[in-house]
Each structure stands twice: as C-alpha cells, then as structure tokens.
Enzyme design. Structure first.
Site, PDB file in Angstrom:
ATOM      1  N   ASP A 268       0.707  -1.086  -0.281  1.00  0.00           N
ATOM      2  CA  ASP A 268       0.145  -0.409  -0.025  1.00  0.00           C
ATOM      3  C   ASP A 268       0.480   1.232  -0.260  1.00  0.00           C
ATOM      4  O   ASP A 268       1.541   1.303   1.073  1.00  0.00           O
ATOM      5  CB  ASP A 268      -1.109  -0.217   1.387  1.00  0.00           C
ATOM      6  CG  ASP A 268      -1.514   0.952   1.342  1.00  0.00           C
ATOM      7  OD1 ASP A 268      -1.896   2.648   0.133  1.00  0.00           O
ATOM      8  OD2 ASP A 268      -2.525   1.901   2.292  1.00  0.00           O
ATOM      9  N   LYS A 275       1.964   8.119   0.607  1.00  0.00           N
ATOM     10  CA  LYS A 275       1.571   8.453   1.788  1.00  0.00           C
ATOM     11  C   LYS A 275       3.365   8.934   1.705  1.00  0.00           C
ATOM     12  O   LYS A 275       4.367   8.888   0.369  1.00  0.00           O
ATOM     13  CB  LYS A 275       2.239   6.343   2.377  1.00  0.00           C
ATOM     14  CG  LYS A 275       0.868   6.052   2.940  1.00  0.00           C
ATOM     15  CD  LYS A 275       1.051   4.509   3.340  1.00  0.00           C
ATOM     16  CE  LYS A 275      -0.200   3.968   3.394  1.00  0.00           C
ATOM     17  NZ  LYS A 275      -0.595   4.363   4.683  1.00  0.00           N
ATOM     18  N   GLU A 347      -7.871   2.745   0.675  1.00  0.00           N
ATOM     19  CA  GLU A 347      -8.048   1.784   0.155  1.00  0.00           C
ATOM     20  C   GLU A 347      -8.943  -0.050   0.643  1.00  0.00           C
ATOM     21  O   GLU A 347      -9.192  -0.363  -0.906  1.00  0.00           O
ATOM     22  CB  GLU A 347      -6.416   1.655  -1.112  1.00  0.00           C
ATOM     23  CG  GLU A 347      -5.464   0.459  -0.881  1.00  0.00           C
ATOM     24  CD  GLU A 347      -5.718   0.885   0.942  1.00  0.00           C
ATOM     25  OE1 GLU A 347      -5.503   1.884   1.257  1.00  0.00           O
ATOM     26  OE2 GLU A 347      -4.973  -0.007   1.754  1.00  0.00           O
ATOM     27  N   ARG A 349     -10.579  -0.001   2.294  1.00  0.00           N
ATOM     28  CA  ARG A 349     -12.574  -0.362   2.287  1.00  0.00           C
ATOM     29  C   ARG A 349     -12.796  -0.388   0.961  1.00  0.00           C
ATOM     30  O   ARG A 349     -14.155  -1.378   0.212  1.00  0.00           O
ATOM     31  CB  ARG A 349     -12.758   0.813   3.111  1.00  0.00           C
ATOM     32  CG  ARG A 349     -12.707   1.892   2.542  1.00  0.00           C
ATOM     33  CD  ARG A 349     -12.876   3.117   3.093  1.00  0.00           C
ATOM     34  NE  ARG A 349     -11.327   3.867   4.703  1.00  0.00           N
ATOM     35  CZ  ARG A 349     -11.337   4.312   5.371  1.00  0.00           C
ATOM     36  NH1 ARG A 349     -12.493   5.305   5.584  1.00  0.00           N
ATOM     37  NH2 ARG A 349     -10.397   4.128   5.796  1.00  0.00           N
TER      38      ARG A 349
HETATM   39  N1  BES Z   1      -3.245   0.086   5.427  1.00  0.00           N
HETATM   40  C1  BES Z   1      -3.332   1.244   6.410  1.00  0.00           C
HETATM   41  C2  BES Z   1      -3.516   1.753   6.810  1.00  0.00           C
HETATM   42  C3  BES Z   1      -2.509   1.503   8.492  1.00  0.00           C
HETATM   43  C4  BES Z   1      -2.035   2.022   9.050  1.00  0.00           C
HETATM   44  C5  BES Z   1      -1.582   0.168   8.754  1.00  0.00           C
HETATM   45  C6  BES Z   1      -1.061   1.660   9.440  1.00  0.00           C
HETATM   46  C7  BES Z   1      -0.898  -0.056   9.142  1.00  0.00           C
HETATM   47  C8  BES Z   1      -0.529   0.603  10.223  1.00  0.00           C
HETATM   48  C9  BES Z   1      -4.951   1.204   5.243  1.00  0.00           C
HETATM   49  O1  BES Z   1      -4.775   1.639   3.593  1.00  0.00           O
HETATM   50  C10 BES Z   1      -4.331   3.564   5.203  1.00  0.00           C
HETATM   51  O2  BES Z   1      -4.074   3.762   4.237  1.00  0.00           O
HETATM   52  N2  BES Z   1      -5.645   4.141   5.995  1.00  0.00           N
HETATM   53  C11 BES Z   1      -5.914   5.266   5.778  1.00  0.00           C
HETATM   54  C12 BES Z   1      -7.084   6.104   5.415  1.00  0.00           C
HETATM   55  C13 BES Z   1      -6.947   7.258   5.596  1.00  0.00           C
HETATM   56  C14 BES Z   1      -6.617   7.814   4.189  1.00  0.00           C
HETATM   57  C15 BES Z   1      -8.451   7.923   6.374  1.00  0.00           C
HETATM   58  C16 BES Z   1      -5.236   5.885   7.464  1.00  0.00           C
HETATM   59  O3  BES Z   1      -5.674   5.442   8.220  1.00  0.00           O
HETATM   60  O4  BES Z   1      -4.247   6.849   7.474  1.00  0.00           O
HETATM   61 ZN    ZN Z   2      -3.665  -0.226   2.830  1.00  0.00          ZN
HETATM   62 MN    MN Z   3      -4.167   3.148   2.522  1.00  0.00          MN
END
Ligand code: BES
Ligand code: ZN
Ligand code: MN
Length: 499
Positions: A268, A275, A347, A349
């Site tokens: 991801d 990110k 992504e 979700r």
């Molecule tokens: N895979 C990430 C969530 C994650 C963060 C897992 C840290 C493990 C450690 C997920 O896809 C994500 O990026 N979520 C975002 C959501 C936001 C954009 C609403 C997040 O948590 O920042």
């Molecule tokens: Zn993710």
């Molecule tokens: Mn993500």
C-alpha cells in the site's frame, strides 16, 4: 526446535527446568530434583535473590552436584493454583527465549507439580509445548550471512509428564494451529516483490491439497462481475488484482457457512494520495488480513473442523501510476452502489466493499467476519495490544471478545452509529470513502464497510495495530503476528463445532 513429551526419568544432559510457586515454594518435581542434586535448589532459594517464583522469573543454577544434567533452571509459576492454560502457554514461550539467551541446546521441563495445577497434566503439557512452539518462530530465509551468535541454540525441548501419551494426543491439534500460524506469519513477512496478488493467490491455491475448494477470480472475471471498487484500487499497478474464494465443508451440506473476509493489499503506497516515504516499507504487511484468512481455512482443513466455512481474500497492489485511480473518481461497486474516491489511500475499504458483498451474494453465509489492517487511527486509539472490533450483532461481538481473551489475542469493541454513517454521504455518489475530517477514523472505516453488509450478522476486526509487532512477546516473537488466526479458530471451535 523439536518438542517431545517424555515419561519421568533421569535427566542426563542439558538443562532441567523445575517450577517454583510464588513465595519460593518448589513443586513436587522441584523438591525431588533438590534431593537428587544434594540440595542445590533449596540452597539457591535461601540466598538473597530477586527470584520470588513470580510469572516470567527464572533462576539458573549451574553445575548442580550429583546431577548428570549441566544445569537447573527454576521457573516462576506465579500464584499456586492459578496457572491456567494461558499462563502455561506464556511460560512455554518465555522459557524458549530464556534457554536461547543462555545458549542451551536441550532442556527438560518437569511438569510433575504435585498439586496446584487446576487443569489436567496432559492438557498443561500440550499448552506449554504450544507456547514454546509459537515463540520459536523465525523468518530468516533471506539472512545468508547471519552470525552464529544470532541464531537460536535450542534444538530440543522435552516436556516430562506421567501423562506423556495423553499429552502427545492432545498436542496434535495445537501443532496444526502452530503450523497455520507459521504459514500466515511467513506470508505476512514476505516483501512486496515476492508476495503480490498473483503469488498470494497461488499460495491460497495450495490449500486444494488439503481438501479446500479454491476459486481464483482473475481481472477479467472481476470485470465481468462488476467489482469496480476492487478493480479501481488495482488499476495503478502493473500486477493485476485477484479475488480468492476458499471453501471448507466439514459439516452438513445444507448448513450455511461462516464467512471470513481478508484485506489483501500486498503493498500500500497510498496510490496518488501517496504516503510519506518514512515507514512505508511497513505496508508490505497490508495483506495480513488475507494471510490470516487463508491460514484459517488451511487450519480448518488440517484439523478437519466440523464446520462449513468460506474465506474470501481481495488481493491488490495500491500503486500510483498513469493508470492509477484519481481522487474524485467515482466507481461502481459489485453491490451497485457508487463510491466517490476522495482519498486513494483509503483503499482497503474499497477492496473489502466488493469482497463483502460478493461473499454474501455467492455464499449466503450465516455470518461474516472481516480482518483488515484498515486504519492508522485504530493504532492511535488502542495501540498494539488490542484490535478494534466493530459489529452489528451483540452476541457475535461478545463471542469474539471471549475467544480473544482465551487465546491472548484481545479485541476491544468500538461503536457504530447513524451519526457516523452520515459523515460518508457523498454529494456526487452514494457514498464517499472518507469523511470530511480525521475524527473517529476507524469508526468511519467500519461504517463504510457496513454499507456493503446487507442484513447478516457481521463483525470487522481492524488489525492495523496488532498485525506486526516491534517487540517480543511471550508467544509472539517480533515481526508478523498472524493476529486473529488463533482467535477465529477458537471462536469457531467453541461456538460452532459442538453439536
Ligand atoms: N493500510 C493503511 C492503514 C495502516 C496504517 C495499517 C498504519 C497499518 C499501519 C490504510 O490503507 C490507510 O492508508 N488508511 C488511511 C485511511 C485514511 C486515508 C482515511 C490511514 O489510516 O491513514
Ligand atoms: Zn491499506
Ligand atoms: Mn492505504
């Protein structure tokens, strides 16, 4: 590391491990060993020491007189009579770490406590061995120049009990559990250049050998079915997406299955909503939910579970590219609902939306439980010791809470509600994939998933904080944990396999 159950006999080499209750009260086996070693144990216990016999305390005694074995290790057992399954498992795990620290090659744990053991000795032996096994996990296949002093030394752990034969029998299902946990931990530990949607689908396909039916849907099948949300996440990657559907049938054909759904984002980057680079390597384990789902089906088959179960894993790589989806894109999900993609990093979700509604449409399950490293917000809320639990069904939630306690994979329930749900109404489409602000991020994620659940008991486990661990715990060395696998196996065994 090998584990063996042996009948009482004279220890001739390595370390002999004997238990001491809190308050420095030796077990029966420790008292016998004291006599055989000219009082080495009572002398050590009489000396000033931090060792009190509490849980996770150890006291080594070198070169005990009159004994062929090289050393004695006293292991704290905690309060007499309070040593249940979970404590024994942790003891087994901590013992393995202690023996490796000491550089020992072989050891024999004396389970003849005499009194103060509230469960059967065979069961206690199996639990201790299970904990030891879980702790011995390592992912070292890419360390080609590893220094010998970094390698574990312990080759064999014997558990000595008068009930050795029964212990061996009871241990069988535990050995299968450990195998499945290791399988999932391996998949999670692999980097994104090794485990990507297609290679992960191939790993799932291997479950066929155990009697699981495995159906692999490729990109064109997904397109035909109309999984526009999952496809949108995958479209930026050179590696095509897949969806894997696994079925284990261990009960009557007419019984509706239990369904487990895993987020399998093999890497991801965030996509166009990219990110920051610091720590991005962690996102190789954004497929932990899928790995646990695959491991769980493997375990059901390996232990011939008397239950019908399906596992669905949505496998994609979230990459930025000229083909990637854009913030603001509107996609049509399998359910028919349209989704406005405000943030391409939300992504998981999108992948789960299609996996959940497809699962429900195809398998008509009696309940659905999804596992996903869904939000960073759950780490803020609960840290690394508990996963977030969301559910539309109180009984399901309490069964999951209980199973988590029993196996030491704890979950904590967070709310769902209409006022949260309103936050993801979209002006342009039926729903948007994030809310306006950053508040209640994990609840918003769960709320989004719930829009794709149509009147079936459902629970969502947000495992973002627990899928990977930076420090060693009793039965979980640092690294991939496979959190959720033991929990869901227990949940099934406890609630759906007893007639
Ligand atoms: N895979 C990430 C969530 C994650 C963060 C897992 C840290 C493990 C450690 C997920 O896809 C994500 O990026 N979520 C975002 C959501 C936001 C954009 C609403 C997040 O948590 O920042
Ligand atoms: Zn993710
Ligand atoms: Mn993500």
């Amino acid at each position: 590391m090998k584990i063996r159950f042996v009948e009482p006999g004279e220890p001739t080499s390595g370390t002999v491990v004997a238990g001491v209750w809190e308050g420095k009260e030796p077990t029966a086996a420790a008292r016998a060993l004291d006599e055989a070693s000219a009082g080495a144990i009572s002398r050590a216990l009489a000396l000033p020491s931090r060792f009190k016999g509490k849980k996770d305390e150890f006291l080594p005694i070198f070169g005990p007189p009159d004994l062929k074995a090289g050393r004695i290790l006293l292991a704290g057992l905690g309060t007499k009579g309070a040593i249940e399954a979970r404590v024994l498992r942790d003891l087994g795990g901590n013992l393995v770490a202690e023996l490796n620290r000491a550089g020992e090659k072989e050891a024999r744990f004396l389970l003849g406590f005499g009194e103060g053991l509230p469960i059967g000795e065979a069961e206690a032996a199996a639990e201790l061995a299970y904990g030891a096994e879980l702790r011995s996990y390592r992912f070292a296949k890419y360390r080609t120049r590893e220094k010998p002093e970094k390698k574990p030394t312990l080759e064999e752990l014997k558990v000595e009990t008068a009930a050795a034969a029964a212990a061996r029998r009871l241990h069988q299902p535990f050995a299968k559990r450990a195998e499945a946990v290791f399988f999932a931990r391996d998949l999670i530990s692999e980097p994104g250049n090794v485990i990507y949607p297609e290679s992960l689908a191939r790993e799932a396909e291997k479950l066929k050998d155990l009697g699981v039916s495995v159906d692999i849907l490729d990109e064109s099948a997904l397109r035909r079915l109309g999984m526009g949300a999952l496809l949108a996440v995958g479209q930026g990657s050179a590696r095509p997406p897949y969806l894997v559907a696994m079925e284990w049938r261990g009960a009557a054909a007419e019984e509706a299955p239990l369904a487990f759904i895993g987020k399998g984002v093999t890497f991801d980057t965030g996509g166009i909503s990219i990110k920051p680079s610091a720590g991005m390597e962690d996102m190789k384990w954004d497929m932990a939910g899928a790995a646990v789902t695959i491991g769980l089906l493997r375990l059901f088959a390996a232990r011939r579970a008397k239950v019908n179960a399906v596992g669905v894993a949505g496998l994609v790589e979230n990459m930025p590219s000229g083909q990637a989806q854009r913030p603001g894109d509107i996609v049509r999900s399998f359910s028919g609902q349209t989704i406005e993609v405000i943030n391409t990093d939300a992504e998981g979700r999108l992948v789960l939306a299609d996996a959940l509604s497809y699962c429900q449409d195809r398998f008509k399950p009696r309940l659905m439980i999804d596992l996903a490293t869904l939000t960073g917000a759950v780490v803020v809320a609960l840290g690394h010791d508990r996963a977030g639990l969301f559910s539309n069904d109180d009984e399901l939630a309490s069964r999951l809470l209980a199973a988590g306690k029993a196996v030491g994979e704890e979950v904590w329930r967070l709310p769902l509600g209409e006022s949260y749900d309103r936050e993801i109404d979209s002006e342009a489409a039926d729903v948007k994939n994030i809310a306006g602000g950053r508040d209640a991020g994990s609840i918003i994620g769960a709320q989004f998933l719930q829009r794709f659940v149509a009147g079936v008991p459902w629970a969502h486990l947000d495992i973002a904080g627990v899928a990977w661990s930076k420090k060693d715990a009793a039965t979980v060395p640092r690294g991939a944990t496979a959190f959720g696998l033991r929990l869901l196996d227990r949940f099934v065994a406890e609630n759906y396999e007893k007639n």
